[in-house]
Enzyme design. Structure first.
Site, PDB file in Angstrom:
ATOM      1  CB  SER B 172      19.435  65.942  14.407  1.00  0.00           C
ATOM      2  OG  SER B 172      19.157  66.626  15.605  1.00  0.00           O
ATOM      3  CB  SER B 212      20.365  69.516  20.033  1.00  0.00           C
ATOM      4  OG  SER B 212      20.434  68.495  19.104  1.00  0.00           O
TER       5      SER B 212
END
Lengths: 142, 286
Positions: B172, B212
Protein backbone atom coordinates in the site's frame (compact mmCIF):
# COMPACT_ATOMS: atom_id res chain seq x y z
CA UNK A 1 1.85 -26.38 -32.50
CA UNK A 2 -0.40 -27.59 -35.28
CA UNK A 3 -4.14 -26.99 -35.12
CA UNK A 4 -4.87 -30.67 -35.01
CA UNK A 5 -3.04 -30.99 -31.77
CA UNK A 6 -4.97 -28.01 -30.38
CA UNK A 7 -8.30 -29.52 -31.33
CA UNK A 8 -7.49 -32.80 -29.70
CA UNK A 9 -6.53 -30.90 -26.55
CA UNK A 10 -9.90 -29.19 -26.49
CA UNK A 11 -11.70 -32.46 -26.98
CA UNK A 12 -9.81 -34.13 -24.18
CA UNK A 13 -10.31 -31.47 -21.54
CA UNK A 14 -12.92 -32.23 -18.94
CA UNK A 15 -16.34 -30.69 -19.69
CA UNK A 16 -18.01 -28.22 -17.33
CA UNK A 17 -20.58 -30.82 -16.32
CA UNK A 18 -17.93 -32.22 -14.01
CA UNK A 19 -20.54 -31.53 -11.38
CA UNK A 20 -22.88 -34.03 -13.02
CA UNK A 21 -26.26 -34.74 -11.44
CA UNK A 22 -26.17 -37.46 -8.85
CA UNK A 23 -27.58 -40.22 -10.99
CA UNK A 24 -27.62 -43.66 -9.50
CA UNK A 25 -27.37 -46.91 -11.41
CA UNK A 26 -30.96 -46.63 -12.70
CA UNK A 27 -30.59 -43.06 -13.94
CA UNK A 28 -32.72 -41.59 -11.15
CA UNK A 29 -31.43 -39.49 -8.27
CA UNK A 30 -29.94 -41.80 -5.67
CA UNK A 31 -31.18 -40.20 -2.44
CA UNK A 32 -30.07 -42.99 -0.15
CA UNK A 33 -26.41 -42.81 -1.00
CA UNK A 34 -25.86 -39.32 -2.30
CA UNK A 35 -28.33 -37.22 -0.36
CA UNK A 36 -30.86 -34.72 -1.65
CA UNK A 37 -30.14 -32.98 -4.91
CA UNK A 38 -30.35 -29.26 -5.59
CA UNK A 39 -30.15 -27.56 -8.98
CA UNK A 40 -27.89 -24.81 -7.68
CA UNK A 41 -25.42 -27.33 -6.26
CA UNK A 42 -25.18 -29.18 -9.51
CA UNK A 43 -25.02 -26.40 -12.07
CA UNK A 44 -22.71 -23.95 -10.38
CA UNK A 45 -19.46 -24.72 -8.59
CA UNK A 46 -19.28 -23.41 -5.03
CA UNK A 47 -15.99 -21.66 -5.81
CA UNK A 48 -14.53 -20.57 -9.14
CA UNK A 49 -11.44 -22.67 -8.49
CA UNK A 50 -13.32 -25.84 -7.60
CA UNK A 51 -13.48 -27.34 -11.08
CA UNK A 52 -10.01 -26.33 -12.14
CA UNK A 53 -8.51 -27.72 -8.95
CA UNK A 54 -10.43 -30.99 -9.19
CA UNK A 55 -9.06 -31.62 -12.67
CA UNK A 56 -5.69 -29.97 -12.30
CA UNK A 57 -3.59 -33.11 -12.31
CA UNK A 58 -5.56 -34.53 -15.20
CA UNK A 59 -5.15 -31.40 -17.31
CA UNK A 60 -1.46 -31.13 -16.52
CA UNK A 61 -0.94 -34.72 -17.63
CA UNK A 62 -2.89 -34.16 -20.85
CA UNK A 63 -0.90 -31.04 -21.65
CA UNK A 64 2.39 -32.77 -20.99
CA UNK A 65 1.46 -35.78 -23.09
CA UNK A 66 0.39 -33.59 -25.95
CA UNK A 67 3.64 -31.66 -25.90
CA UNK A 68 5.58 -34.92 -25.74
CA UNK A 69 3.62 -36.26 -28.68
CA UNK A 70 4.35 -33.17 -30.74
CA UNK A 71 8.05 -33.31 -29.97
CA UNK A 72 8.89 -37.00 -29.91
CA UNK A 73 6.08 -38.70 -31.76
CA UNK A 74 3.16 -40.87 -30.73
CA UNK A 75 5.02 -43.70 -29.04
CA UNK A 76 6.46 -41.58 -26.24
CA UNK A 77 3.20 -40.66 -24.51
CA UNK A 78 1.77 -44.10 -25.25
CA UNK A 79 4.64 -45.80 -23.48
CA UNK A 80 4.44 -43.39 -20.56
CA UNK A 81 0.70 -43.86 -20.23
CA UNK A 82 1.20 -47.60 -20.11
CA UNK A 83 3.64 -47.12 -17.25
CA UNK A 84 1.23 -44.77 -15.48
CA UNK A 85 -1.54 -47.34 -15.77
CA UNK A 86 0.69 -50.03 -14.34
CA UNK A 87 1.82 -47.82 -11.47
CA UNK A 88 -1.74 -46.79 -10.67
CA UNK A 89 -2.67 -50.41 -10.10
CA UNK A 90 -0.27 -50.76 -7.19
CA UNK A 91 -2.69 -49.84 -4.45
CA UNK A 92 -3.68 -51.15 -1.07
CA UNK A 93 -7.26 -51.98 -0.09
CA UNK A 94 -9.72 -49.25 -1.14
CA UNK A 95 -10.13 -47.66 2.27
CA UNK A 96 -6.43 -47.65 3.21
CA UNK A 97 -4.06 -44.82 2.22
CA UNK A 98 -1.49 -45.65 -0.39
CA UNK A 99 1.79 -43.85 -0.82
CA UNK A 100 1.63 -43.93 -4.64
CA UNK A 101 5.41 -43.99 -4.74
CA UNK A 102 5.74 -45.37 -8.25
CA UNK A 103 3.22 -42.92 -9.66
CA UNK A 104 4.92 -39.98 -7.93
CA UNK A 105 8.31 -40.99 -9.25
CA UNK A 106 6.98 -41.27 -12.80
CA UNK A 107 5.32 -37.88 -12.60
CA UNK A 108 8.31 -36.25 -10.97
CA UNK A 109 6.23 -35.04 -8.04
CA UNK A 110 8.29 -36.96 -5.51
CA UNK A 111 10.60 -33.98 -5.08
CA UNK A 112 7.99 -31.23 -5.03
CA UNK A 113 5.78 -30.02 -2.21
CA UNK A 114 2.40 -28.46 -2.88
CA UNK A 115 -0.77 -27.67 -1.00
CA UNK A 116 -1.98 -31.22 -1.45
CA UNK A 117 0.82 -32.41 0.84
CA UNK A 118 0.19 -29.85 3.56
CA UNK A 119 -3.52 -29.17 3.63
CA UNK A 120 -6.06 -31.92 4.16
CA UNK A 121 -3.49 -34.69 4.08
CA UNK A 122 -5.50 -37.91 3.65
CA UNK A 123 -3.00 -39.83 5.78
CA UNK A 124 -3.81 -37.60 8.73
CA UNK A 125 -7.56 -37.54 8.19
CA UNK A 126 -9.57 -38.24 11.34
CA UNK A 127 -12.30 -40.09 9.51
CA UNK A 128 -11.95 -43.38 7.75
CA UNK A 129 -14.20 -44.54 4.97
CA UNK A 130 -16.45 -47.47 5.73
CA UNK A 131 -14.47 -50.51 4.51
CA UNK A 132 -17.52 -52.45 3.30
CA UNK A 133 -19.02 -49.64 1.25
CA UNK A 134 -15.71 -48.63 -0.28
CA UNK A 135 -14.83 -52.16 -1.29
CA UNK A 136 -18.28 -52.69 -2.77
CA UNK A 137 -17.97 -49.45 -4.72
CA UNK A 138 -14.58 -50.50 -6.07
CA UNK A 139 -15.88 -53.92 -7.11
CA UNK A 140 -18.93 -52.34 -8.69
CA UNK A 141 -21.55 -54.18 -6.68
CA UNK A 142 -22.74 -51.09 -4.80
CA UNK B 1 -20.40 -33.28 -0.30
CA UNK B 2 -19.37 -36.06 1.98
CA UNK B 3 -21.22 -38.56 -0.19
CA UNK B 4 -18.48 -38.90 -2.78
CA UNK B 5 -15.84 -39.36 -0.13
CA UNK B 6 -17.85 -42.28 1.21
CA UNK B 7 -17.11 -44.27 -1.92
CA UNK B 8 -13.72 -42.98 -3.01
CA UNK B 9 -10.55 -42.20 -1.21
CA UNK B 10 -10.22 -38.43 -0.82
CA UNK B 11 -7.22 -36.44 -2.01
CA UNK B 12 -5.42 -33.66 -0.21
CA UNK B 13 -5.24 -29.98 -1.07
CA UNK B 14 -7.87 -27.26 -0.87
CA UNK B 15 -11.36 -28.35 0.07
CA UNK B 16 -14.28 -26.29 -1.21
CA UNK B 17 -16.90 -28.07 0.86
CA UNK B 18 -17.82 -25.15 3.05
CA UNK B 19 -17.89 -22.41 0.42
CA UNK B 20 -21.66 -22.45 -0.07
CA UNK B 21 -22.27 -22.57 3.66
CA UNK B 22 -19.90 -19.64 4.17
CA UNK B 23 -21.64 -17.62 1.47
CA UNK B 24 -24.98 -18.20 3.20
CA UNK B 25 -23.55 -17.24 6.59
CA UNK B 26 -21.98 -14.11 5.12
CA UNK B 27 -25.31 -13.06 3.59
CA UNK B 28 -27.09 -13.65 6.91
CA UNK B 29 -24.54 -11.67 8.89
CA UNK B 30 -24.65 -8.78 6.46
CA UNK B 31 -28.43 -8.69 6.69
CA UNK B 32 -28.14 -8.21 10.45
CA UNK B 33 -25.72 -5.38 9.90
CA UNK B 34 -22.51 -6.94 11.21
CA UNK B 35 -19.43 -7.76 9.19
CA UNK B 36 -17.41 -10.96 9.29
CA UNK B 37 -13.83 -10.71 10.63
CA UNK B 38 -11.19 -9.70 8.11
CA UNK B 39 -8.05 -11.69 7.41
CA UNK B 40 -4.85 -10.21 8.74
CA UNK B 41 -3.13 -8.25 5.97
CA UNK B 42 0.25 -6.64 5.85
CA UNK B 43 -0.70 -3.23 4.40
CA UNK B 44 2.88 -2.70 3.68
CA UNK B 45 5.77 -0.98 2.09
CA UNK B 46 8.30 -3.35 0.58
CA UNK B 47 10.97 -2.52 -1.94
CA UNK B 48 14.19 -3.72 -3.46
CA UNK B 49 17.06 -2.27 -5.43
CA UNK B 50 19.96 -3.78 -7.39
CA UNK B 51 23.31 -2.14 -6.68
CA UNK B 52 26.87 -2.79 -7.75
CA UNK B 53 27.59 -6.02 -5.85
CA UNK B 54 24.11 -7.37 -5.16
CA UNK B 55 20.59 -6.65 -4.00
CA UNK B 56 19.16 -4.68 -1.06
CA UNK B 57 15.63 -5.59 0.09
CA UNK B 58 13.68 -3.47 2.55
CA UNK B 59 10.38 -3.77 4.40
CA UNK B 60 8.41 -2.10 7.20
CA UNK B 61 7.15 -4.16 10.15
CA UNK B 62 3.47 -3.43 10.68
CA UNK B 63 0.70 -6.03 10.21
CA UNK B 64 -2.88 -4.72 10.20
CA UNK B 65 -6.20 -6.44 10.76
CA UNK B 66 -8.82 -4.10 9.35
CA UNK B 67 -8.23 -0.77 11.09
CA UNK B 68 -6.22 -2.18 13.99
CA UNK B 69 -2.49 -2.90 14.14
CA UNK B 70 -2.20 -6.64 14.72
CA UNK B 71 1.59 -6.93 14.97
CA UNK B 72 3.91 -4.01 15.67
CA UNK B 73 7.05 -5.87 14.72
CA UNK B 74 6.42 -8.61 12.22
CA UNK B 75 9.07 -9.92 9.90
CA UNK B 76 8.24 -9.49 6.22
CA UNK B 77 11.51 -10.55 4.65
CA UNK B 78 11.28 -14.32 4.25
CA UNK B 79 14.06 -16.79 3.63
CA UNK B 80 13.83 -18.71 0.38
CA UNK B 81 17.34 -20.08 0.02
CA UNK B 82 20.77 -19.06 1.32
CA UNK B 83 21.17 -16.62 -1.56
CA UNK B 84 17.55 -15.65 -2.23
CA UNK B 85 15.19 -13.70 0.03
CA UNK B 86 11.63 -12.55 -0.57
CA UNK B 87 9.56 -9.70 0.88
CA UNK B 88 5.82 -10.30 1.08
CA UNK B 89 2.84 -7.95 0.98
CA UNK B 90 -0.87 -8.80 0.98
CA UNK B 91 -2.54 -11.39 3.18
CA UNK B 92 0.01 -12.34 5.84
CA UNK B 93 -0.81 -16.06 5.93
CA UNK B 94 -0.68 -16.35 2.15
CA UNK B 95 2.75 -14.77 1.86
CA UNK B 96 4.09 -16.85 4.75
CA UNK B 97 2.83 -20.19 3.41
CA UNK B 98 3.71 -19.46 -0.21
CA UNK B 99 7.28 -18.49 0.61
CA UNK B 100 7.70 -21.53 2.82
CA UNK B 101 6.41 -23.90 0.13
CA UNK B 102 8.65 -22.35 -2.52
CA UNK B 103 11.59 -22.46 -0.14
CA UNK B 104 11.06 -26.20 0.39
CA UNK B 105 10.66 -26.83 -3.31
CA UNK B 106 13.78 -24.86 -4.10
CA UNK B 107 15.75 -26.81 -1.51
CA UNK B 108 14.62 -30.12 -3.00
CA UNK B 109 15.39 -28.84 -6.48
CA UNK B 110 18.88 -27.72 -5.54
CA UNK B 111 19.56 -31.06 -3.86
CA UNK B 112 18.43 -32.76 -7.02
CA UNK B 113 20.55 -30.61 -9.35
CA UNK B 114 23.49 -30.26 -6.94
CA UNK B 115 23.81 -26.50 -7.58
CA UNK B 116 23.00 -23.28 -5.77
CA UNK B 117 19.45 -22.30 -6.75
CA UNK B 118 18.83 -19.39 -9.10
CA UNK B 119 16.49 -16.48 -8.56
CA UNK B 120 14.79 -17.17 -11.89
CA UNK B 121 13.84 -20.67 -10.68
CA UNK B 122 12.14 -19.26 -7.60
CA UNK B 123 10.41 -16.67 -9.76
CA UNK B 124 9.03 -19.26 -12.14
CA UNK B 125 7.85 -21.54 -9.35
CA UNK B 126 6.08 -18.65 -7.64
CA UNK B 127 4.39 -17.34 -10.77
CA UNK B 128 3.16 -20.78 -11.80
CA UNK B 129 1.68 -21.41 -8.38
CA UNK B 130 0.04 -17.99 -8.12
CA UNK B 131 -1.44 -18.26 -11.61
CA UNK B 132 -2.84 -21.67 -10.82
CA UNK B 133 -4.90 -20.14 -8.02
CA UNK B 134 -6.01 -17.18 -10.16
CA UNK B 135 -5.26 -14.47 -7.63
CA UNK B 136 -7.17 -16.05 -4.73
CA UNK B 137 -3.86 -16.37 -2.92
CA UNK B 138 -3.25 -12.72 -2.08
CA UNK B 139 0.52 -12.59 -2.07
CA UNK B 140 2.43 -9.72 -3.70
CA UNK B 141 6.14 -10.43 -3.48
CA UNK B 142 9.48 -8.79 -4.09
CA UNK B 143 12.02 -11.51 -4.80
CA UNK B 144 15.72 -10.75 -4.83
CA UNK B 145 18.98 -12.63 -4.71
CA UNK B 146 22.42 -13.23 -6.12
CA UNK B 147 23.27 -16.40 -8.03
CA UNK B 148 25.92 -17.55 -10.47
CA UNK B 149 24.57 -15.22 -13.18
CA UNK B 150 24.61 -12.09 -10.98
CA UNK B 151 22.13 -10.11 -8.87
CA UNK B 152 18.45 -10.26 -9.85
CA UNK B 153 15.28 -8.58 -8.60
CA UNK B 154 11.72 -9.55 -9.47
CA UNK B 155 8.30 -8.31 -8.43
CA UNK B 156 5.47 -10.86 -8.44
CA UNK B 157 1.79 -9.91 -8.38
CA UNK B 158 -1.02 -12.02 -6.85
CA UNK B 159 -2.39 -13.09 -10.22
CA UNK B 160 0.93 -14.43 -11.37
CA UNK B 161 2.55 -11.73 -13.50
CA UNK B 162 6.17 -10.85 -12.82
CA UNK B 163 8.52 -8.00 -13.67
CA UNK B 164 12.27 -8.08 -13.73
CA UNK B 165 13.53 -4.61 -12.89
CA UNK B 166 16.46 -2.83 -11.20
CA UNK B 167 14.20 -1.29 -8.55
CA UNK B 168 10.69 -2.33 -7.43
CA UNK B 169 8.19 -1.45 -4.73
CA UNK B 170 5.00 -3.23 -3.62
CA UNK B 171 2.28 -2.83 -1.05
CA UNK B 172 0.00 0.00 0.00
CA UNK B 173 2.97 2.33 0.52
CA UNK B 174 4.50 1.47 -2.84
CA UNK B 175 3.75 4.85 -4.41
CA UNK B 176 5.51 6.77 -1.65
CA UNK B 177 8.53 4.47 -1.87
CA UNK B 178 8.59 4.57 -5.67
CA UNK B 179 8.66 8.37 -5.56
CA UNK B 180 11.88 8.21 -3.56
CA UNK B 181 13.37 5.63 -5.92
CA UNK B 182 12.47 7.56 -9.05
CA UNK B 183 14.17 10.62 -7.63
CA UNK B 184 17.43 9.13 -6.39
CA UNK B 185 18.07 5.81 -8.10
CA UNK B 186 21.12 5.47 -10.32
CA UNK B 187 22.74 2.30 -11.67
CA UNK B 188 25.77 0.71 -9.93
CA UNK B 189 25.45 2.38 -6.55
CA UNK B 190 27.71 1.62 -3.62
CA UNK B 191 26.40 -0.44 -0.71
CA UNK B 192 26.00 2.43 1.77
CA UNK B 193 24.20 4.58 -0.76
CA UNK B 194 21.88 1.71 -1.70
CA UNK B 195 21.06 1.02 1.98
CA UNK B 196 20.35 4.70 2.57
CA UNK B 197 18.10 4.82 -0.49
CA UNK B 198 16.06 1.78 0.59
CA UNK B 199 15.83 3.08 4.15
CA UNK B 200 14.51 6.42 2.91
CA UNK B 201 12.01 4.75 0.58
CA UNK B 202 10.59 2.60 3.38
CA UNK B 203 10.53 5.60 5.70
CA UNK B 204 8.50 7.49 3.08
CA UNK B 205 6.02 4.61 3.08
CA UNK B 206 5.92 4.46 6.89
CA UNK B 207 5.26 8.15 7.38
CA UNK B 208 2.82 8.65 4.50
CA UNK B 209 0.80 5.43 4.48
CA UNK B 210 -1.48 4.27 7.27
CA UNK B 211 -0.95 0.63 6.52
CA UNK B 212 2.82 0.77 7.09
CA UNK B 213 4.67 1.62 10.26
CA UNK B 214 7.09 0.73 13.05
CA UNK B 215 10.61 -0.29 12.12
CA UNK B 216 12.58 -0.68 8.91
CA UNK B 217 14.14 -4.07 8.14
CA UNK B 218 16.88 -4.43 5.55
CA UNK B 219 18.41 -7.44 3.87
CA UNK B 220 21.63 -6.98 1.91
CA UNK B 221 22.47 -9.93 -0.34
CA UNK B 222 25.83 -10.20 -2.04
CA UNK B 223 27.71 -13.09 -3.56
CA UNK B 224 28.41 -15.42 -0.66
CA UNK B 225 27.12 -13.16 2.15
CA UNK B 226 23.72 -12.10 3.47
CA UNK B 227 23.20 -9.30 6.02
CA UNK B 228 19.79 -9.51 7.64
CA UNK B 229 19.45 -6.23 9.54
CA UNK B 230 16.42 -6.42 11.76
CA UNK B 231 15.76 -3.69 12.79
CA UNK B 232 17.94 -1.50 10.70
CA UNK B 233 16.16 1.64 11.84
CA UNK B 234 13.54 2.21 14.52
CA UNK B 235 11.57 4.98 12.82
CA UNK B 236 8.57 4.98 15.17
CA UNK B 237 9.82 4.72 18.71
CA UNK B 238 7.21 3.98 21.38
CA UNK B 239 8.06 6.04 24.47
CA UNK B 240 8.32 4.75 28.05
CA UNK B 241 5.75 6.10 30.49
CA UNK B 242 7.58 7.78 33.36
CA UNK B 243 6.64 9.92 36.30
CA UNK B 244 7.87 13.37 35.37
CA UNK B 245 8.69 14.57 38.88
CA UNK B 246 10.13 11.55 40.67
CA UNK B 247 11.60 9.67 37.69
CA UNK B 248 10.09 6.27 38.52
CA UNK B 249 7.69 4.34 36.25
CA UNK B 250 4.18 5.46 36.96
CA UNK B 251 2.24 2.51 35.56
CA UNK B 252 0.24 0.70 38.22
CA UNK B 253 1.39 2.94 41.06
CA UNK B 254 -1.55 4.74 42.65
CA UNK B 255 -0.01 5.81 45.95
CA UNK B 256 0.44 9.47 46.69
CA UNK B 257 3.61 10.62 48.39
CA UNK B 258 3.44 11.71 52.02
CA UNK B 259 2.81 15.41 52.25
CA UNK B 260 0.79 15.61 48.99
CA UNK B 261 -2.20 16.92 50.89
CA UNK B 262 -1.47 19.79 53.25
CA UNK B 263 -2.71 19.46 56.92
CA UNK B 264 -4.59 22.55 58.14
CA UNK B 265 -5.76 21.56 61.67
CA UNK B 266 -5.52 18.50 63.95
CA UNK B 267 -7.96 17.57 66.78
CA UNK B 268 -7.63 14.44 69.00
CA UNK B 269 -10.74 13.14 70.86
CA UNK B 270 -10.16 10.09 73.13
CA UNK B 271 -13.07 7.61 73.29
CA UNK B 272 -13.47 6.12 76.83
CA UNK B 273 -14.85 2.61 76.53
CA UNK B 274 -16.06 0.47 79.52
CA UNK B 275 -16.22 -3.30 79.52
CA UNK B 276 -19.95 -4.13 80.18
CA UNK B 277 -20.24 -7.87 79.65
CA UNK B 278 -17.89 -10.67 78.80
CA UNK B 279 -18.89 -14.23 77.71
CA UNK B 280 -16.89 -16.99 76.13
CA UNK B 281 -18.28 -19.30 73.45
CA UNK B 282 -16.25 -22.43 72.74
CA UNK B 283 -15.82 -23.40 69.13
CA UNK B 284 -16.84 -26.91 68.12
CA UNK B 285 -13.57 -28.28 66.76
CA UNK B 286 -14.45 -31.98 66.71
Amino acid sequence: MNTRGLRSQLKDSVPVTGLCPQAGPYGVQDSLRRGFSSVKNELLPSHPLELSEKNFQLNQDKMNFNTLRNIQGLHAPLKLQMEYRAARQIQRLPFLPSSNLALDTLRGSDDTIGFEDILNDPVQSEMMGDPHIMTEYKLGVL
Amino acid sequence: MATVSVCQYHRGGFSFENCKRNALLEADINKLGFSSPAARKTGTTICGVVYKDGVVLGADTRATEGMVVADKNCSKIHYISPNVYCCGAGTAADTEMTTQIISSNLELHSLSTGRLPRVATANRMLKQMLFRYQGYIGAALVLGGVDCTGPHLYSIYPHGSTDKLPYVTMGSGSLAAMAVFEDRYRPNMEEEEAKRLVRDAIAAGIFNDLGSGSNIDLCVITKGKVDYLRPHDVANKKGVREDKIYGRPVTGNYRYKHGTTGVLAKTVTPLNLEVVEENVQTMDTS
